[in-house]
Design an enzyme around this catalytic site. Structure first.
Site, PDB file in Angstrom:
ATOM      1  N   CYS A 118      -2.510   0.721  -6.366  1.00 35.03           N
ATOM      2  CA  CYS A 118      -3.053   1.705  -7.304  1.00 35.03           C
ATOM      3  C   CYS A 118      -2.015   2.804  -7.444  1.00 35.03           C
ATOM      4  CB  CYS A 118      -4.387   2.274  -6.821  1.00 35.03           C
ATOM      5  SG  CYS A 118      -5.070   3.547  -7.911  1.00 35.03           S
TER       6      CYS A 118
ATOM      7  N   HIS B 160      -2.051  -8.248 -13.657  1.00 34.94           N
ATOM      8  CA  HIS B 160      -2.160  -7.568 -14.948  1.00 34.94           C
ATOM      9  C   HIS B 160      -1.963  -8.552 -16.087  1.00 34.94           C
ATOM     10  CE1 HIS B 160      -2.152  -3.372 -13.533  1.00 34.94           C
ATOM     11  NE2 HIS B 160      -1.410  -3.845 -12.543  1.00 34.94           N
TER      12      HIS B 160
ATOM     13  N   GLY C 173      -1.169  -0.250 -14.326  1.00 37.52           N
ATOM     14  CA  GLY C 173      -1.349  -0.773 -15.680  1.00 37.52           C
ATOM     15  C   GLY C 173      -0.332  -0.198 -16.651  1.00 37.52           C
TER      16      GLY C 173
ATOM     17  N   CYS D 123      -4.480   4.201 -15.613  1.00 35.09           N
ATOM     18  CA  CYS D 123      -4.177   3.194 -14.598  1.00 35.09           C
ATOM     19  C   CYS D 123      -2.669   3.188 -14.409  1.00 35.09           C
ATOM     20  CB  CYS D 123      -4.679   1.818 -15.028  1.00 35.09           C
ATOM     21  SG  CYS D 123      -4.261   0.485 -13.875  1.00 35.09           S
TER      22      CYS D 123
ATOM     23  N   GLU E 179      -9.994  -2.042 -15.707  1.00 35.05           N
ATOM     24  CA  GLU E 179      -9.610  -2.402 -14.345  1.00 35.05           C
ATOM     25  C   GLU E 179     -10.662  -3.304 -13.704  1.00 35.05           C
ATOM     26  OE1 GLU E 179      -7.634   0.356 -11.734  1.00 35.05           O
ATOM     27  OE2 GLU E 179      -7.845   1.945 -13.232  1.00 35.05           O
TER      28      GLU E 179
ATOM     29  N   ASN F 141      -0.945  -6.243  -7.783  1.00 34.81           N
ATOM     30  CA  ASN F 141      -2.245  -6.591  -8.341  1.00 34.81           C
ATOM     31  C   ASN F 141      -2.013  -7.235  -9.706  1.00 34.81           C
ATOM     32  OD1 ASN F 141      -1.401  -4.260  -9.611  1.00 34.81           O
ATOM     33  ND2 ASN F 141      -3.237  -3.084  -9.207  1.00 34.81           N
TER      34      ASN F 141
END
Length: 275
Positions: free
Chosen positions: A75, A161, A222, A219, A210, A159
Site C-alpha cells: 500500500c 493491478h 495504483g 491508491c 481496490e 499486489n
C-alpha cells in the site's frame, strides 16, 4: 486493555495505524471489519500495523489489512503514513525508514514539506506473478467486465493491478468493473482495477477500485501501476503527476527498475480504544 492508534490518510485514502512494537495485540478479521465500518467503527480503507522486523536490514515490519479483514502485501499511500507515524511516535529517528513487507524491503523518506517518497517494487509483468490466469503474457489483455470487453495492462507491484485506458475517468463504471474483475476467475487473488485518462505526457487522471475495499479516494500503488502502463505504451514521460479524486501524486519510473511514489501523509487524530 486500552489500545492506542492513529487515524491517518494519504489523499483521502484513510488508515488506522497501530504500534505493535510497544503494544501487544492480535487483530482478528472480524474485528478489523467492525473497526473499518464507517458508521459503527473508526472507519478506514486499510489497517496498518507496525511490528518489529524479521529482517535485520529493516527498521520495522509493515503489515496491511483491507477493510474486509484480508491481509495484502503493499500500500503506497499507507507507506507514507507509516513513515510519518513511526517518526511522530518516536519509534525511530531514521530517515529514510527501511520497512519489511510481504513483498520485500521498501524505503520511505520524509521531506520537510509534509511529503514523503516511497521507493516501491520493481514492476512484475509475468502473468504467474500478477497473478493472472487463462492468459499468455502480452502487452494488453482482453478482459470481460460485466458484459464489457476492455483492453487492460496487468502487472504486480507486490499486489495485483489491472489498468484500463479510458477517454474519461469520470464516465468509467468503476463499481461495476471493479466488482466484476474481483469476481473473475482471471484474477484468483483479486485485483486493484484502475481506469486511467491521459491528459498529456506529464499528467494523467486515475480512479481505482481496490480489492477488499471498493473505490478509494487514492491508491498509491495504483498510481504507480497506471503510470507504468501508460509509459509502456509510450504515452507519458519518466515523471508524471497522477490526479486522483483525493489529490495528486507524483510517480517516477524510467522504464525499468524500481518506481518512486511521492505525496502527502496526514495525521488526523490519535485515539485509544478498549479491546
Amino acid at each position: 486493555m486500552l489500545l492506542r492508534f492513529s487515524k491517518m490518510h494519504g489523499l483521502g485514502n484513510d488508515f488506522m495505524v497501530v504500534d505493535l512494537v510497544t503494544q501487544h495485540f492480535a487483530f482478528r478479521p472480524e474485528l478489523i471489519r467492525q473497526l473499518a465500518d464507517r458508521h459503527r467503527g473508526i472507519g478506514f480503507d486499510q489497517l496498518l500495523v507496525v511490528e518489529p522486523p524479521y529482517n535485520p536490514e529493516a527498521d520495522f515490519r509493515y503489515r496491511i489489512f483491507n477493510a474486509d479483514g484480508s491481509e495484502v502485501s503493499q500500500c503506497g499511500n499507507g507507506a507514507r503514513c507509516f513513515a510519518l507515524f513511526v517518526h511522530t511516535h518516536r519509534l525511530t529517528g531514521n530517515n529514510p525508514v527501511r520497512v519489511e513487507t510481504r513483498a520485500g524491503l521498501m524505503e520511505i523518506t520524509l521531506h520537510n514539506d509534509d511529503q514523503a517518497s516511497v521507493v516501491m517494487e520493481t514492476p512484475e509483468f509475468d502473468v504467474a506473478k500478477v497473478p493472472l490466469v487463462n492468459h499468455q503474457r502480452q502487452d494488453l489483455y482482453t478482459l470481460s467486465l460485466a458484459g464489457d470487453n476492455v483492453q487492460a495492462s496487468a502487472l504486480s507491484l507486490g499486489n495485483p493491478h489491472a489498468v484500463v485506458l479510458v477517454d474519461s475517468v469520470a464516465q468509467a463504471p468503476m463499481e461495476r468493473w471493479g466488482k466484476a474483475a474481483n469476481e473473475s476467475e482471471d484474477f484468483p487473488e483479486g485485483v486493484n482495477l484502475g481506469a486511467v485518462e491521459v491528459v498529456d505526457r506529464q499528467r494523467i487522471k486515475l480512479r481505482v477500485y481496490e480489492r477488499g475495499v471498493g473505490e478509494t479516494q487514492a491508491c498509491g500503488s495504483g498510481a504507480c501501476a497506471a503510470m507504468i502502463a501508460c509509459h509502456q505504451r509510450g504515452l507519458v514521460d519518466d515523471e508524471v503527476v497522477v490526479e486522483l479524486p483525493g489529490g495528486n501524486l507524483t510517480v517516477t519510473w524510467p522504464g525499468s527498475g524500481k518506481v518512486t511514489l511521492k505525496g502527502p501523509a496526514v495525521r488526523v487524530y490519535d485515539g485509544k480504544m478498549q479491546v
